[in-house]
Scaffold this motif. Structure first.
Motif, PDB file in Angstrom:
ATOM      1  N   MET A 164       0.827  -1.213   0.000  1.00 13.85           N
ATOM      2  CA  MET A 164       0.000   0.000   0.000  1.00 13.85           C
ATOM      3  C   MET A 164       0.856   1.255   0.000  1.00 13.85           C
ATOM      4  SD  MET A 164      -3.216  -0.845   2.449  1.00 13.85           S
ATOM      5  CE  MET A 164      -4.122   0.588   1.865  1.00 13.85           C
ATOM      6  N   ASP A 165       0.371   2.259  -0.697  1.00 11.60           N
ATOM      7  CA  ASP A 165       1.023   3.560  -0.777  1.00 11.60           C
ATOM      8  C   ASP A 165       0.308   4.503   0.189  1.00 11.60           C
ATOM      9  OD1 ASP A 165       0.904   6.426  -2.389  1.00 11.60           O
ATOM     10  OD2 ASP A 165       2.843   5.400  -2.566  1.00 11.60           O
ATOM     11  N   GLU A 166       1.012   5.511   0.676  1.00 11.77           N
ATOM     12  CA  GLU A 166       0.388   6.456   1.616  1.00 11.77           C
ATOM     13  C   GLU A 166      -0.785   7.213   1.007  1.00 11.77           C
ATOM     14  OE1 GLU A 166       3.097  10.450   1.345  1.00 11.77           O
ATOM     15  OE2 GLU A 166       3.896   8.797   2.544  1.00 11.77           O
ATOM     16  N   GLU A 167      -0.897   7.229  -0.301  1.00 13.02           N
ATOM     17  CA  GLU A 167      -2.019   7.898  -0.965  1.00 13.02           C
ATOM     18  C   GLU A 167      -3.243   6.985  -1.102  1.00 13.02           C
ATOM     19  OE1 GLU A 167      -2.068  11.178  -1.924  1.00 13.02           O
ATOM     20  OE2 GLU A 167      -0.119  11.322  -0.944  1.00 13.02           O
ATOM     21  N   ASP A 168      -3.081   5.687  -0.798  1.00 11.32           N
ATOM     22  CA  ASP A 168      -4.202   4.748  -0.871  1.00 11.32           C
ATOM     23  C   ASP A 168      -5.232   5.051   0.208  1.00 11.32           C
ATOM     24  OD1 ASP A 168      -3.186   3.356  -3.047  1.00 11.32           O
ATOM     25  OD2 ASP A 168      -2.107   1.916  -1.791  1.00 11.32           O
TER      26      ASP A 168
END
Length: 175
Positions: A164-168
């Protein structure tokens, strides 16, 4: 620390319940009547309404939230309300079938003893008993960073969260 929920009314299945802030009793509302349904036996920790602003009751318990279902009652409470540095929030869970109660500090959450993943903190419950909450992407990333030895034992659906990316979007969990 802000107070959570503070919803005085809720439904569990088809029943309507009420608990006011400084009352230790949960009432079932039916046919224009209030019937006591559950009593928090707080003993010396009871905080009377007339004493609500009295700082000498700082040892008392103030119940701040109830998440009720057919099988469990999750409740949250605060101690040392007037002491900003030592104020504590707690989770309690009442298992209705056995009558047992478990309590822990809220900051620790509930331990995932099935998958050994993140501790969780339900913030809502449906009237059919499904508890739900969220994990932020930051919490998930930190768990994977701090627990490399536990990752391979996770079910695939949880292992997939590692990328997961912090923008997810946050991950919603339902119990």
């Amino acid at each position: 620390i802000g107070f959570m929920g503070q919803r005085p009314f809720w439904h569990t299945n088809n029943d309507l319940y009420l608990k006011s802030i400084y009352n230790d009793t949960i009432y079932r509302i039916k046919d224009m009547r209030l019937t006591p349904s559950f009593i928090f036996e707080l003993g010396k920790y009871h905080w009377p309404y007339k004493e609500r602003y009295n700082k000498k009751h700082d040892h008392s318990i103030r119940i701040t939230e109830i998440l009720d279902s057919e099988d469990y009652m999750l409740f949250r409470f605060i101690t040392r309300l007037f002491d900003n540095e030592n104020r504590k929030l707690f989770n309690g869970i009442f298992l209705k079938a056995t009558g047992s109660v478990r309590i822990n500090e809220m900051e620790n959450g509930f331990i995932d003893d099935i998958n050994s993943f993140l501790p969780f903190q339900p913030y809502t419950v449906s009237n059919t008993g499904e508890y739900a909450g969220i994990f932020t992407t930051a919490e998930i990333a930190e768990w994977f960073e701090n627990n490399p030895d536990k990752q391979s034992s996770l079910p695939p659906v949880l292992q997939d969260l590692k990328g997961m990316d912090e923008e997810d979007n946050p991950v919603v969990y339902i119990l």
